[in-house]
Scaffold this motif. Sequence first.
Motif, PDB file in Angstrom:
ATOM      1  N   MET A 150       0.939  -1.027   0.137  1.00 46.52           N
ATOM      2  CA  MET A 150       0.171   0.109  -0.028  1.00 46.52           C
ATOM      3  C   MET A 150       0.738   1.231   0.300  1.00 46.52           C
ATOM      4  SD  MET A 150      -2.839  -1.300  -0.438  1.00 46.52           S
ATOM      5  CE  MET A 150      -3.739   0.287  -0.375  1.00 46.52           C
ATOM      6  N   GLY A 151       2.267   1.038   0.710  1.00 44.10           N
ATOM      7  CA  GLY A 151       3.101   2.327   0.516  1.00 44.10           C
ATOM      8  C   GLY A 151       3.601   2.475  -0.743  1.00 44.10           C
ATOM      9  N   ILE A 152       3.652   1.384  -1.794  1.00 48.17           N
ATOM     10  CA  ILE A 152       4.142   1.497  -2.827  1.00 48.17           C
ATOM     11  C   ILE A 152       2.980   2.043  -3.562  1.00 48.17           C
ATOM     12  CG2 ILE A 152       4.592   0.201  -5.063  1.00 48.17           C
ATOM     13  CD1 ILE A 152       6.311  -1.973  -3.202  1.00 48.17           C
ATOM     14  N   LEU A 153       2.014   1.533  -3.749  1.00 49.64           N
ATOM     15  CA  LEU A 153       0.671   2.248  -4.446  1.00 49.64           C
ATOM     16  C   LEU A 153       0.730   3.845  -4.116  1.00 49.64           C
ATOM     17  CD1 LEU A 153      -1.585   2.052  -6.273  1.00 49.64           C
ATOM     18  CD2 LEU A 153      -2.983   1.276  -4.621  1.00 49.64           C
ATOM     19  N   THR A 154       0.406   4.243  -2.845  1.00 46.90           N
ATOM     20  CA  THR A 154       0.266   5.589  -2.428  1.00 46.90           C
ATOM     21  C   THR A 154       1.238   6.525  -2.760  1.00 46.90           C
ATOM     22  OG1 THR A 154      -1.192   4.420  -0.561  1.00 46.90           O
ATOM     23  CG2 THR A 154      -0.552   6.817  -0.596  1.00 46.90           C
ATOM     24  N   GLY A 155       2.613   5.826  -2.434  1.00 52.94           N
ATOM     25  CA  GLY A 155       3.813   6.908  -2.731  1.00 52.94           C
ATOM     26  C   GLY A 155       3.677   6.818  -4.223  1.00 52.94           C
ATOM     27  N   PHE A 156       3.681   6.056  -5.038  1.00 54.00           N
ATOM     28  CA  PHE A 156       3.658   6.423  -6.461  1.00 54.00           C
ATOM     29  C   PHE A 156       2.787   7.342  -7.094  1.00 54.00           C
ATOM     30  CE2 PHE A 156       1.913   5.576 -10.706  1.00 54.00           C
ATOM     31  CZ  PHE A 156       3.306   5.630 -11.602  1.00 54.00           C
ATOM     32  N   LEU A 157       1.275   7.247  -6.594  1.00 53.46           N
ATOM     33  CA  LEU A 157       0.502   8.128  -7.143  1.00 53.46           C
ATOM     34  C   LEU A 157       0.724   9.194  -6.364  1.00 53.46           C
ATOM     35  CD1 LEU A 157      -2.840   5.897  -6.560  1.00 53.46           C
ATOM     36  CD2 LEU A 157      -1.613   6.630  -8.322  1.00 53.46           C
TER      37      LEU A 157
END
Length: 219
Positions: A150-157
Amino acid sequence: MKIFSKVLSWIFLPLLTPVYAVAIAMYVESWEADFYQGESLFSLDPRAKEFFMYLFTSFSFLAPALTVLFLQTRGSVSSVMMEKRTERIVPSIMVVLFGISLLTILLFKVPEFLPGARFIFGLSLGSLISVIVCTILTFRWKVSLHATGMGILTGFLYMYYSKMLIFPLWILILAFIASGIVMSARMYLKLHTLTQLIVGFAIGFAGLVLGIKFFFAYY
């Protein structure tokens, strides 16, 4: 509530979050600010979008998932969720190898002038950094891979939309909310402590920030 938490855990499998990230960026309308002309993934040719979806789905999800299933048939892991810390070491190392393969293919096959190329490279590198850190920690400690995803998803966005002039703010807000809900679900299932969840999310988020910043600074 228990069933809901398990369903969330399957929907937001850590292996799927990079695929979600690139899909949202490519298929949800967004336009760059003047200073970042040529960075919008939404403006990519449909064939390029299909190519990236194929790569990320293959190397971020399918290859690691098949590896876990193979290890399960051999009795090396008890379930695909790998809830025991010691079961995660070998699959995590394999994910690192798949991540290196994905980044190598992208760097050699994708021209740097392609719209949004640095975001694609940054997503691959950031995810790889996050997995490497989690793999190292796994030798001694059970960090939450769901929170990392979820950190990967949120960080990318967060990084992608920070360069866009027009973008759907609600998706970014929803990503943060979804992260909190998924992390709460993992805690409800008593699979992780709050510290393991926070550290996991921080690793994923920071990895993506570093990955994207690297390519914007040096590529």
